[in-house]
Design an enzyme around this catalytic site. Structure first.
Site, short mmCIF file in Angstrom:
data_model
loop_
_atom_site.label_atom_id
_atom_site.label_comp_id
_atom_site.label_asym_id
_atom_site.label_seq_id
_atom_site.Cartn_x
_atom_site.Cartn_y
_atom_site.Cartn_z
N ILE A 26 -18.94 -35.34 -21.97
CA ILE A 26 -19.56 -34.17 -22.60
C ILE A 26 -18.52 -33.06 -22.80
CG2 ILE A 26 -21.28 -32.32 -22.29
CD1 ILE A 26 -23.06 -34.35 -20.81
N ILE A 78 -12.00 -29.52 -7.70
CA ILE A 78 -12.74 -28.33 -7.23
C ILE A 78 -13.17 -28.44 -5.77
CG2 ILE A 78 -13.53 -27.62 -9.53
CD1 ILE A 78 -16.37 -28.67 -8.63
N LEU A 97 -19.62 -28.99 -15.42
CA LEU A 97 -19.99 -30.37 -15.79
C LEU A 97 -19.54 -31.37 -14.74
CD1 LEU A 97 -18.47 -29.78 -19.25
CD2 LEU A 97 -20.77 -30.71 -19.11
N GLU A 142 -32.85 -36.68 -14.62
CA GLU A 142 -33.27 -37.54 -13.51
C GLU A 142 -33.95 -36.75 -12.39
OE1 GLU A 142 -30.63 -40.82 -13.03
OE2 GLU A 142 -31.20 -41.05 -10.94
N TYR A 186 -28.59 -38.91 -6.08
CA TYR A 186 -28.07 -38.07 -7.18
C TYR A 186 -29.11 -37.05 -7.62
CZ TYR A 186 -26.80 -37.38 -12.22
OH TYR A 186 -26.51 -36.89 -13.48
N ASN A 215 -30.01 -38.72 -21.48
CA ASN A 215 -29.22 -39.83 -22.05
C ASN A 215 -28.49 -39.46 -23.33
OD1 ASN A 215 -31.42 -41.14 -20.22
ND2 ASN A 215 -29.80 -42.68 -20.41
N ARG A 261 -36.05 -45.31 -22.27
CA ARG A 261 -35.16 -44.16 -22.34
C ARG A 261 -35.24 -43.55 -23.74
NH1 ARG A 261 -34.98 -45.12 -17.66
NH2 ARG A 261 -33.18 -45.30 -16.28
N ARG A 342 -38.55 -41.52 -19.85
CA ARG A 342 -38.01 -40.16 -19.91
C ARG A 342 -38.19 -39.56 -21.29
NH1 ARG A 342 -32.05 -41.36 -17.52
NH2 ARG A 342 -32.61 -41.57 -15.32
P1 NAD Z 1 -18.24 -37.57 -17.01
O1 NAD Z 1 -18.13 -38.38 -15.78
O2 NAD Z 1 -17.70 -38.14 -18.27
O3 NAD Z 1 -17.60 -36.13 -16.79
C1 NAD Z 1 -17.52 -35.48 -15.55
C2 NAD Z 1 -16.12 -34.92 -15.40
O4 NAD Z 1 -16.06 -34.16 -14.18
C3 NAD Z 1 -15.05 -36.02 -15.28
O5 NAD Z 1 -14.03 -35.84 -16.23
C4 NAD Z 1 -14.52 -35.87 -13.85
O6 NAD Z 1 -13.13 -36.18 -13.74
C5 NAD Z 1 -14.80 -34.40 -13.58
N1 NAD Z 1 -14.90 -34.13 -12.14
C6 NAD Z 1 -15.73 -34.73 -11.25
N2 NAD Z 1 -15.51 -34.25 -10.01
C7 NAD Z 1 -14.52 -33.33 -10.12
C8 NAD Z 1 -13.85 -32.50 -9.19
N3 NAD Z 1 -14.15 -32.55 -7.89
N4 NAD Z 1 -12.90 -31.65 -9.62
C9 NAD Z 1 -12.57 -31.60 -10.95
N5 NAD Z 1 -13.18 -32.38 -11.89
C10 NAD Z 1 -14.13 -33.23 -11.47
O7 NAD Z 1 -19.81 -37.24 -17.20
P2 NAD Z 1 -20.59 -36.56 -18.42
O8 NAD Z 1 -21.48 -37.59 -19.04
O9 NAD Z 1 -19.65 -35.81 -19.27
O10 NAD Z 1 -21.56 -35.58 -17.63
C11 NAD Z 1 -21.27 -34.21 -17.42
C12 NAD Z 1 -22.42 -33.57 -16.63
O11 NAD Z 1 -23.68 -33.80 -17.29
C13 NAD Z 1 -22.59 -34.12 -15.22
O12 NAD Z 1 -22.92 -33.07 -14.36
C14 NAD Z 1 -23.76 -35.07 -15.31
O13 NAD Z 1 -24.46 -35.19 -14.09
C15 NAD Z 1 -24.60 -34.40 -16.39
N6 NAD Z 1 -25.44 -35.39 -17.11
C16 NAD Z 1 -24.96 -36.12 -18.15
C17 NAD Z 1 -25.80 -37.03 -18.81
C18 NAD Z 1 -25.37 -37.79 -20.02
O14 NAD Z 1 -26.26 -38.24 -20.72
N7 NAD Z 1 -24.11 -37.96 -20.33
C19 NAD Z 1 -27.11 -37.23 -18.36
C20 NAD Z 1 -27.56 -36.49 -17.26
C21 NAD Z 1 -26.71 -35.56 -16.65
N1 UDP Z 2 -28.97 -51.15 -17.64
C1 UDP Z 2 -29.05 -52.50 -18.02
N2 UDP Z 2 -27.89 -53.20 -18.20
C2 UDP Z 2 -26.65 -52.67 -18.03
C3 UDP Z 2 -26.57 -51.28 -17.64
C4 UDP Z 2 -27.75 -50.57 -17.46
O1 UDP Z 2 -30.15 -53.04 -18.19
O2 UDP Z 2 -25.66 -53.38 -18.24
C5 UDP Z 2 -30.21 -50.33 -17.51
C6 UDP Z 2 -30.40 -49.55 -16.20
O3 UDP Z 2 -30.99 -50.36 -15.20
C7 UDP Z 2 -31.33 -48.43 -16.65
C8 UDP Z 2 -30.88 -48.15 -18.10
O4 UDP Z 2 -30.17 -49.32 -18.51
O5 UDP Z 2 -32.67 -48.89 -16.68
C9 UDP Z 2 -30.03 -46.92 -18.32
O6 UDP Z 2 -28.92 -46.95 -17.47
P1 UDP Z 2 -27.74 -45.88 -17.44
O7 UDP Z 2 -26.66 -46.44 -16.59
O8 UDP Z 2 -27.34 -45.49 -18.81
O9 UDP Z 2 -28.31 -44.59 -16.69
P2 UDP Z 2 -29.74 -43.92 -16.44
O10 UDP Z 2 -30.40 -43.73 -17.76
O11 UDP Z 2 -30.51 -44.83 -15.54
O12 UDP Z 2 -29.38 -42.65 -15.77
#
Ligand code: NAD
Ligand code: UDP
Length: 390
Positions: A26, A78, A97, A142, A186, A215, A261, A342
């Site tokens: 992100i 951090i 993030l 979640e 989580y 997602n 999803r 969701r």
């Molecule tokens: P990501 O894993 O790609 O990005 C997270 C970044 O944080 C990584 O680059 C990692 O190196 C950095 N990071 C983690 N711990 C750190 C630390 N201690 N110090 C410095 N950097 C650190 O994940 P993302 O998909 O970009 O998600 C970003 C945020 O959005 C997260 O908080 C995640 O829980 C939330 N989120 C994302 C999704 C999604 O659909 N992608 C869904 C639900 C929640």
């Molecule tokens: N999943 C799956 N096959 C895979 C990876 C994930 O069937 O190879 C399913 C997982 O069990 C969940 C959904 O796909 O029901 C979405 O998983 P994701 O890891 O993207 O994260 P979530 O939406 O659960 O946070």
């Protein structure tokens, strides 16, 4: 750049943003958006920078990027780095993030998951509160856990009523599974962080916005095992299925792929975040669902659509047996559990920011799988051609 206006018609003043976790999926898209479309400055904090290097390196033989000087990378963890407070103080806004956010870790590394999503967020919240700095914190959909409807018998008519499955920021309960189902470590850590931020707002006047992504998917999400991540690593579903398609192996459906999803294109979701950044009066004190309720599928349907789209993108025919079922115990190990469904309620984000997602599931998968093939197909081919050690 001509003067840009916020949603109330006021000119937008350039600001400095401390973006923690800027090197992730992100973060990389948000940095790109801020550099290409706004005058804001980003202090990008992460332990990795591979996904944002292209914004900082001068293009080979070309002109420097027009945003040169507006993005600075600070490699720091951090958990244990005293420079963090200084960076937050230098900024007008902090966006957090940073997190461990891949489900395969929640039940296998629950301590790291809880520390990352709760303990490590504490100093960020404290520094923002003590220094009167605005905070946009990334939580997760979640936190809602399971839907109320999931506790009713399968054919119960109430399951069809939206209040039994649509997730509303201000009304829906957060229903997590038992402690021994460590999947929920989580969601529980994220929920407590949300409650802390909300309380800092109520008691100490912290200006905050909480984002609950549903997602978000697109290019640069996670890694392809063995190429730009560990061979045994298990990323989120988009990268798992992309990896299977690139290797021409069946897609694995966890417990039959019956969970539902809604998927939103990262570029649509980033528009929502930019609106939050630039409209603080409309976003402060709010929790926002950010997702696309129109893009709902079961995981099995997602696998089928990805198989079809990838075949078009690559020109390769689909496998005769494109998917296989696998138990969650075998795929994720003990303690896995799942969110059943969701669907984000969009009332609040619509009313406050006028935001709506635009991209259909088919279109977002087409552009994402085109990117996956372009980025990884050659590396996978080379890797698969190598003789394996016996
Ligand atoms: P990501 O894993 O790609 O990005 C997270 C970044 O944080 C990584 O680059 C990692 O190196 C950095 N990071 C983690 N711990 C750190 C630390 N201690 N110090 C410095 N950097 C650190 O994940 P993302 O998909 O970009 O998600 C970003 C945020 O959005 C997260 O908080 C995640 O829980 C939330 N989120 C994302 C999704 C999604 O659909 N992608 C869904 C639900 C929640
Ligand atoms: N999943 C799956 N096959 C895979 C990876 C994930 O069937 O190879 C399913 C997982 O069990 C969940 C959904 O796909 O029901 C979405 O998983 P994701 O890891 O993207 O994260 P979530 O939406 O659960 O946070």
């Amino acid at each position: 750049m001509e003067a840009r206006l916020d949603l109330d018609g006021n000119p937008i003043r350039p600001i400095t943003i401390c973006m923690i976790g800027a090197g992730g999926f992100i973060g990389s898209h948000l940095c790109e958006k801020l550099m290409t479309e706004t005058p804001h400055t980003v202090l990008a904090v992460d332990v990795y920078n591979d996904k944002i290097k292209h914004l900082m390196e001068q293009p080979a033989g070309g002109q420097p990027h027009p945003w040169v000087g507006r993005i600075q990378f600070h490699r720091l963890n951090i958990k244990n780095d005293s420079r963090l407070e200084g960076l937050i103080k230098m900024s007008d806004l902090t966006i957090n993030l940073a997190a461990i956010c891949t489900p395969a870790d929640y039940n296998t590394r629950p301590l790291d998951t809880i520390y990352s999503n709760f303990i490590d967020a504490l100093p960020v919240v404290r520094y923002c509160s003590e220094n009167d700095k605005r905070l946009i914190h990334f939580s997760t959909c979640e936190v809602y856990g399971k839907t109320i409807g999931s506790f009713l018998p399968k054919d119960h008519p109430l399951r069809k009523e939206p209040e039994f499955y649509v997730l509303k920021e201000d009304l829906s309960p957060c229903i997590l599974g038992p402690i021994e189902k460590q999947r929920w470590s989580y969601a529980c850590a994220k929920q407590l962080t949300e409650r802390l931020i909300y309380a800092e707002g109520a008691e100490n006047g912290l200006e905050f916005t909480i984002v609950r992504p549903f997602n978000w998917i697109g290019p640069r999400m996670d890694f392809i095992p063995g190429v730009d991540g560990p061979s045994e690593g298990v990323p989120r579903v988009l990268a798992c299925f992309s990896n299977n398609l690139l290797r021409r192996e069946p897609l694995k459906l966890v417990d039959g792929g019956q969970s539902l999803r809604t998927f939103v294109y990262i570029k649509d979701a980033i528009e929502a975040v930019l609106l939050m950044i630039e409209n603080p009066d409309r976003a402060n004190g709010r929790i926002f669902n950010v997702g696309n309720p129109n893009n709902e599928v079961t995981v099995k349907q997602l696998a089928e659509i990805m198989t079809e789209v990838y075949s078009k993108v690559s020109g390769e025919p689909p496998l005769e047996v494109p998917t296989i079922d696998i138990s969650s115990e075998e795929f994720y190990g003990e303690g896995y559990d799942d969110s059943d469904r969701r669907i984000p309620d969009m009332t609040i984000i619509n009313r406050q920011l006028g935001w709506n997602p635009k991209t259909s599931l088919h279109d977002l998968l087409h552009s994402t799988l085109t990117y996956q093939r372009k980025t990884y197909a050659e590396a996978i081919k080379r890797m698969m051609a190598k003789p394996t050690a016996t």
